[in-house]
Design a protein around this motif. Structure first.
Motif, PDB file in Angstrom:
ATOM      1  N   PHE A 214       0.989  -1.250  -0.012  1.00  0.00           N
ATOM      2  CA  PHE A 214      -0.033   0.171  -0.122  1.00  0.00           C
ATOM      3  C   PHE A 214       0.727   1.149  -0.135  1.00  0.00           C
ATOM      4  O   PHE A 214       1.880   1.332   0.593  1.00  0.00           O
ATOM      5  N   PRO A 215       0.380   2.360  -0.757  1.00  0.00           N
ATOM      6  CA  PRO A 215       1.383   3.296  -1.011  1.00  0.00           C
ATOM      7  C   PRO A 215       0.863   4.403   0.192  1.00  0.00           C
ATOM      8  O   PRO A 215      -0.087   4.414   0.660  1.00  0.00           O
ATOM      9  N   GLY A 216       2.069   5.111   0.756  1.00  0.00           N
ATOM     10  CA  GLY A 216       1.662   6.075   1.806  1.00  0.00           C
ATOM     11  C   GLY A 216       1.222   7.107   1.178  1.00  0.00           C
ATOM     12  O   GLY A 216       0.671   7.447   0.121  1.00  0.00           O
ATOM     13  N   ASP A 217       0.797   8.347   2.137  1.00  0.00           N
ATOM     14  CA  ASP A 217       0.180   9.333   1.620  1.00  0.00           C
ATOM     15  C   ASP A 217       0.917  10.324   0.506  1.00  0.00           C
ATOM     16  O   ASP A 217       0.554  10.492  -0.387  1.00  0.00           O
ATOM     17  N   ASP A 218       2.090  10.499   0.795  1.00  0.00           N
ATOM     18  CA  ASP A 218       3.027  11.065  -0.091  1.00  0.00           C
ATOM     19  C   ASP A 218       3.220  10.346  -1.662  1.00  0.00           C
ATOM     20  O   ASP A 218       2.809  11.239  -2.496  1.00  0.00           O
ATOM     21  N   LEU A 219       3.198   9.143  -1.414  1.00  0.00           N
ATOM     22  CA  LEU A 219       3.390   8.373  -2.627  1.00  0.00           C
ATOM     23  C   LEU A 219       1.921   8.234  -3.167  1.00  0.00           C
ATOM     24  O   LEU A 219       1.985   8.280  -4.701  1.00  0.00           O
ATOM     25  N   ARG A 220       0.998   8.079  -2.595  1.00  0.00           N
ATOM     26  CA  ARG A 220      -0.303   8.065  -3.215  1.00  0.00           C
ATOM     27  C   ARG A 220      -0.785   9.371  -3.965  1.00  0.00           C
ATOM     28  O   ARG A 220      -1.541   9.387  -5.257  1.00  0.00           O
ATOM     29  N   ARG A 221      -0.362  10.514  -3.280  1.00  0.00           N
ATOM     30  CA  ARG A 221      -0.739  11.823  -4.090  1.00  0.00           C
ATOM     31  C   ARG A 221      -0.108  12.060  -5.243  1.00  0.00           C
ATOM     32  O   ARG A 221      -0.414  12.444  -6.498  1.00  0.00           O
ATOM     33  N   VAL A 222       1.244  11.421  -5.331  1.00  0.00           N
ATOM     34  CA  VAL A 222       2.095  11.291  -6.628  1.00  0.00           C
ATOM     35  C   VAL A 222       1.455  10.567  -7.762  1.00  0.00           C
ATOM     36  O   VAL A 222       1.181  10.861  -8.756  1.00  0.00           O
ATOM     37  N   ILE A 223       1.023   9.092  -7.325  1.00  0.00           N
ATOM     38  CA  ILE A 223       0.292   8.236  -8.127  1.00  0.00           C
ATOM     39  C   ILE A 223      -0.987   8.724  -8.802  1.00  0.00           C
ATOM     40  O   ILE A 223      -1.498   8.714  -9.944  1.00  0.00           O
ATOM     41  N   GLU A 224      -1.897   9.775  -7.881  1.00  0.00           N
ATOM     42  CA  GLU A 224      -3.027  10.421  -8.322  1.00  0.00           C
ATOM     43  C   GLU A 224      -2.859  11.530  -9.360  1.00  0.00           C
ATOM     44  O   GLU A 224      -3.531  11.537 -10.377  1.00  0.00           O
ATOM     45  N   ARG A 225      -1.498  12.355  -9.147  1.00  0.00           N
ATOM     46  CA  ARG A 225      -1.101  13.185 -10.211  1.00  0.00           C
ATOM     47  C   ARG A 225      -0.777  12.489 -11.419  1.00  0.00           C
ATOM     48  O   ARG A 225      -1.083  13.227 -12.348  1.00  0.00           O
TER      49      ARG A 225
END
Length: 226
Positions: free
Chosen positions: A65-76
């Motif tokens: 599972f990606p952490g918050d910072d990585l998740r925001r990058v993936i969403e971008r």
């Protein structure tokens, strides 16, 4: 044509300061923005530097599972209209950081997104790395790499040949973007596909709210907690 600026997202796996990998990506990006502007198509670009995310990427690989910072990058990245992917070449291959980041992406996150493939290395002997390693990787992700990939060694930076290759790749990317073919493929050919979270295969995005956490499998994944 929509007046909403197209979104270009750069993925740079360069970790040095300054980074030739990032510099190459910046040149491709600026040329693409200039080409789109000349054609009357507004666009904007943002950069994902993978170096500061290395620990987050490793944790996501271990935990799933990606952490918050990585998740925001993936969403971008999921919201991008096109991608410029740039990696250094180490030990005759793409960087482990770049490959690890690709490993944590959903398989359909980049479906039908136009992509420029770029790499930097210390020797011309590795000039085929973008086509032999990056192109199959993005083919697996069902993206649309432009025909021209870009590779640069230290000797290339002052060469007009590198500038011409950058211009060709930027033109190809701009033409794909202006045609809208990527979005038409994602909407037309992949609509209803068995997509994963945050994928580009359909605009009917799914989220954690769609997960049934009451199943036996999900309770087991959560450590047996109910």
């Amino acid at each position: 044509m929509s007046t909403t600026p197209l979104s270009l997202v750069v993925i740079s796996a360069g970790v040095s300061e300054p980074s030739s990998t990032r510099l190459l990506a910046d040149r491709i990006t600026q040329k693409t923005l200039d080409t789109l502007q000349d054609a009357g198509t507004p666009a904007a670009a943002s950069v994902i530097d993978l170096g500061p995310l290395a620990v987050d990427v490793a944790r996501a690989i271990v935990s799933g599972f990606p952490g918050d910072d990585l998740r925001r990058v993936i969403e971008r990245l999921a919201a991008a209209d096109a991608v410029i992917a740039s990696t250094p070449v180490y030990k005759a291959g793409i960087s482990g950081l770049f490959k690890s980041f690709a490993d944590v992406l959903d398989n359909d996150l980049l479906v039908a997104k136009p992509v420029v493939l770029a790499a930097t290395g210390g020797s011309a002997r590795h000039a085929m790395v973008p086509d032999e390693q990056l192109r199959p990787l993005f083919a697996f992700l069902r993206a649309i790499p432009v025909p021209t990939s870009v590779y640069a060694t230290p000797e290339d930076w002052g060469s007009p040949d590198l500038g011409r290759r950058i211009a060709r790749a930027a033109t190809e990317l701009a033409l794909l973007l202006r045609s809208g073919v990527g979005r038409e493929i994602a909407d037309g050919a992949w609509d209803g596909y068995q997509h994963q979270f945050s994928g580009n295969a359909t605009r009917a995005e799914r989220s954690a709210a769609d997960v049934d956490f009451t199943t036996d499998l999900m309770r087991l994944a959560a450590g047996g907690r109910s």
